[in-house]
Design an enzyme around this catalytic site. Structure first.
Site, PDB file in Angstrom:
ATOM      1  N   LYS A 199      96.108  40.715 -38.792  1.00 52.39           N
ATOM      2  CA  LYS A 199      95.204  40.505 -39.926  1.00 52.39           C
ATOM      3  C   LYS A 199      93.946  41.384 -39.827  1.00 52.39           C
ATOM      4  O   LYS A 199      93.581  42.056 -40.789  1.00 52.39           O
ATOM      5  CB  LYS A 199      94.812  39.016 -40.024  1.00 52.39           C
ATOM      6  CG  LYS A 199      96.028  38.106 -40.284  1.00 52.39           C
ATOM      7  CD  LYS A 199      95.639  36.657 -40.459  1.00 52.39           C
ATOM      8  CE  LYS A 199      95.073  36.023 -39.211  1.00 52.39           C
ATOM      9  NZ  LYS A 199      96.064  35.952 -38.088  1.00 52.39           N
ATOM     10  N   THR A 200      93.319  41.377 -38.656  1.00 54.57           N
ATOM     11  CA  THR A 200      92.118  42.198 -38.468  1.00 54.57           C
ATOM     12  C   THR A 200      92.472  43.678 -38.619  1.00 54.57           C
ATOM     13  O   THR A 200      91.748  44.448 -39.255  1.00 54.57           O
ATOM     14  CB  THR A 200      91.511  41.946 -37.070  1.00 54.57           C
ATOM     15  OG1 THR A 200      91.314  40.544 -36.916  1.00 54.57           O
ATOM     16  CG2 THR A 200      90.197  42.675 -36.895  1.00 54.57           C
ATOM     17  N   THR A 206      94.486  31.375 -40.472  1.00 46.93           N
ATOM     18  CA  THR A 206      95.766  31.118 -39.815  1.00 46.93           C
ATOM     19  C   THR A 206      96.731  30.406 -40.768  1.00 46.93           C
ATOM     20  O   THR A 206      97.933  30.471 -40.580  1.00 46.93           O
ATOM     21  CB  THR A 206      95.572  30.268 -38.547  1.00 46.93           C
ATOM     22  OG1 THR A 206      94.646  29.220 -38.833  1.00 46.93           O
ATOM     23  CG2 THR A 206      95.021  31.117 -37.426  1.00 46.93           C
ATOM     24  N   ASP A 215      86.810  36.839 -40.936  1.00 47.84           N
ATOM     25  CA  ASP A 215      87.885  36.282 -40.124  1.00 47.84           C
ATOM     26  C   ASP A 215      87.725  34.759 -40.083  1.00 47.84           C
ATOM     27  O   ASP A 215      86.612  34.257 -40.203  1.00 47.84           O
ATOM     28  CB  ASP A 215      87.789  36.862 -38.704  1.00 47.84           C
ATOM     29  CG  ASP A 215      89.097  36.725 -37.933  1.00 47.84           C
ATOM     30  OD1 ASP A 215      90.103  36.278 -38.525  1.00 47.84           O
ATOM     31  OD2 ASP A 215      89.113  37.065 -36.741  1.00 47.84           O
ATOM     32  N   ARG A 266     100.181  41.147 -30.589  1.00 51.28           N
ATOM     33  CA  ARG A 266      99.108  41.002 -29.592  1.00 51.28           C
ATOM     34  C   ARG A 266      99.694  40.546 -28.262  1.00 51.28           C
ATOM     35  O   ARG A 266      99.321  41.041 -27.201  1.00 51.28           O
ATOM     36  CB  ARG A 266      98.052  40.003 -30.052  1.00 51.28           C
ATOM     37  CG  ARG A 266      97.030  39.714 -28.944  1.00 51.28           C
ATOM     38  CD  ARG A 266      95.984  38.704 -29.347  1.00 51.28           C
ATOM     39  NE  ARG A 266      95.019  39.270 -30.271  1.00 51.28           N
ATOM     40  CZ  ARG A 266      94.601  38.655 -31.365  1.00 51.28           C
ATOM     41  NH1 ARG A 266      95.061  37.469 -31.689  1.00 51.28           N
ATOM     42  NH2 ARG A 266      93.720  39.237 -32.137  1.00 51.28           N
TER      43      ARG A 266
HETATM   44  P1  ADP Z   1      94.976  39.002 -35.980  1.00 50.69           P
HETATM   45  O1  ADP Z   1      93.706  39.480 -36.638  1.00 50.69           O
HETATM   46  O2  ADP Z   1      96.032  38.592 -36.955  1.00 50.69           O
HETATM   47  O3  ADP Z   1      94.739  37.950 -34.940  1.00 50.69           O
HETATM   48  P2  ADP Z   1      95.011  41.687 -34.878  1.00 50.69           P
HETATM   49  O4  ADP Z   1      94.931  42.506 -36.101  1.00 50.69           O
HETATM   50  O5  ADP Z   1      93.749  41.541 -34.091  1.00 50.69           O
HETATM   51  O6  ADP Z   1      95.619  40.246 -35.203  1.00 50.69           O
HETATM   52  O7  ADP Z   1      96.170  42.296 -33.966  1.00 50.69           O
HETATM   53  C1  ADP Z   1      96.198  42.105 -32.578  1.00 50.69           C
HETATM   54  C2  ADP Z   1      96.688  43.345 -31.868  1.00 50.69           C
HETATM   55  O8  ADP Z   1      98.068  43.497 -32.126  1.00 50.69           O
HETATM   56  C3  ADP Z   1      96.002  44.621 -32.360  1.00 50.69           C
HETATM   57  O9  ADP Z   1      95.101  45.097 -31.424  1.00 50.69           O
HETATM   58  C4  ADP Z   1      97.106  45.638 -32.516  1.00 50.69           C
HETATM   59  O10 ADP Z   1      97.095  46.519 -31.426  1.00 50.69           O
HETATM   60  C5  ADP Z   1      98.373  44.845 -32.458  1.00 50.69           C
HETATM   61  N1  ADP Z   1      99.083  44.856 -33.741  1.00 50.69           N
HETATM   62  C6  ADP Z   1      99.029  43.888 -34.689  1.00 50.69           C
HETATM   63  N2  ADP Z   1      99.837  44.178 -35.717  1.00 50.69           N
HETATM   64  C7  ADP Z   1     100.412  45.362 -35.419  1.00 50.69           C
HETATM   65  C8  ADP Z   1     101.368  46.178 -36.093  1.00 50.69           C
HETATM   66  N3  ADP Z   1     101.901  45.826 -37.270  1.00 50.69           N
HETATM   67  N4  ADP Z   1     101.738  47.340 -35.505  1.00 50.69           N
HETATM   68  C9  ADP Z   1     101.225  47.675 -34.307  1.00 50.69           C
HETATM   69  N5  ADP Z   1     100.341  46.942 -33.613  1.00 50.69           N
HETATM   70  C10 ADP Z   1      99.937  45.795 -34.163  1.00 50.69           C
END
Ligand code: ADP
Length: 333
Positions: free
Chosen positions: A64-65, A158, A109, A217
């Site tokens: 998401k981030t 979430t 977030d 992640r």
């Molecule tokens: P969320 O915000 O949903 O908790 P993040 O965007 O922080 O998740 O993602 C966590 C980590 O996972 C990031 O640092 C990234 O390296 C990896 N990641 C997430 N989605 C992908 C994707 N589609 N392709 C490659 N790496 C990803």
């Protein structure tokens, strides 16, 4: 647990930052959401307007981030990052909103954790790009309208269901992120290994992917633990290192971690397979109900170990089998 997001750790953050895809093209998987976002951003670009507000919903670690950053990047706009827990008063939000530059992308977030008073301010801001600032108290209080620069709100949560309807309705588009397939996680890992200059056997990457809980992640973190193992033990990063490292960190063959297993064992052993209500379950394992519901359960449901019924959570036959336990004689679904 070593596998849960730890925002306190600089090393983990630096590591995640280094591996974050920078464009939609680099973003692995989620092809449906990617297509939807692409169209939305292109339409806005053609009309030279700020893209609609976007809600990103899904369990932690699914990107998401990363997507919020990509949205800003691809539409050539600056990005402001904030989070629900950081917005405890309407004033906190007013400060952020009033300092946005035209067209800026505002990422909030955990938007479901924002203060109620701020939520109401956000409704008007999203709809009309204006807020009312309250000055004074009691009978003498007045509200001063303030125009805002047009912006695009990208909210992450979430679970979309955690948001009040009026807030949810003000997003032009909600992207539901799904757990990743093994092949997709292998791509994530292959890319990460390349960026980190690690040489890892192909089958070892596949095994890490299988045990990553459908979550990039977690895949990246397991890769790092395997790297640690190979480094310390002086072995190569092959299948043996994967098995040893993941066993050491209590990640089982299905990728379940300690909390996943605690939840399953509670349903199976303490409640004879269920049904058991969410709150009872949460108290039994000593976790917040919200965490159980939006972090733990989605994956257990997705891999078919748990079902949600109106009377509560119920373990499936596969669950009894996976944990090598005998179901009670009365039978389970
Ligand atoms: P969320 O915000 O949903 O908790 P993040 O965007 O922080 O998740 O993602 C966590 C980590 O996972 C990031 O640092 C990234 O390296 C990896 N990641 C997430 N989605 C992908 C994707 N589609 N392709 C490659 N790496 C990803």
């Amino acid at each position: 647990s070593v596998l849960s997001p730890d925002p306190e750790s600089d090393a983990e953050l630096a590591f995640e930052g280094a591996l974050r895809p920078k464009s939609l093209a680099e973003f692995v998987g989620q092809s449906k959401v990617r297509g939807q976002l692409e169209l939305l951003l292109q339409a806005a670009a053609i009309q030279s307007r700020t893209p609609d507000h976007i809600l990103l919903a899904g369990p932690p670690g699914l990107g998401k981030t990363t997507l919020a950053m990509i949205i800003a990047q691809e539409s050539g706009r600056p990005l402001r990052m904030s989070s629900g827990p950081a917005i405890q008063h309407a004033g906190d939000l007013a400060a952020v909103l009033s300092s946005l530059t035209p067209g800026e992308v505002l990422f909030i977030d955990e938007i479901h954790r924002m203060a109620r008073s701020a939520e109401e301010m956000l409704y008007l801001a999203m709809e009309d790009f204006r807020i009312d600032i309250m000055v004074g108290k009691g009978a003498g209080a007045t509200s001063i309208p303030l125009d805002l620069a047009p912006f695009t709100l990208v909210g992450a949560t979430t679970r979309a269901g955690l948001l009040p309807n009026p807030l949810r309705d003000r997003f032009g588009f909600t992207a539901h992120l799904e757990f990743y397939e093994e092949g997709e996680l292998e791509q994530v890992l292959t890319r990460a290994a390349r960026l980190l200059d690690l040489s890892v056997d192909r089958d070892a990457l596949g095994e890490i992917a299988r045990r990553s809980r459908g979550t990039p992640r977690i895949a990246n973190r397991l890769l790092r633990r395997v790297r640690d193992y190979a480094l310390v033990k002086g072995t190569g990063a092959g299948m043996d290192a994967v098995h040893a490292a993941l066993d050491l960190y209590d990640v089982d063959a299905l990728g379940l971690d300690r909390l996943d297993r605690a939840v399953m064992m509670t349903v199976l052993r303490r409640f004879d397979g269920g049904p058991v209500g969410l709150n009872t379950l949460a108290v039994s394992v000593g976790e917040e109900a919200e965490t159980i519901e939006s972090v733990v359960e989605p994956f257990l449901v997705r891999i078919g170990l748990l079902t949600r019924t109106p009377r509560g959570r119920v373990a499936t036959r596969d669950a009894w089998r996976h944990f090598e336990l005998a179901p009670p004689a009365a039978g389970s679904p």
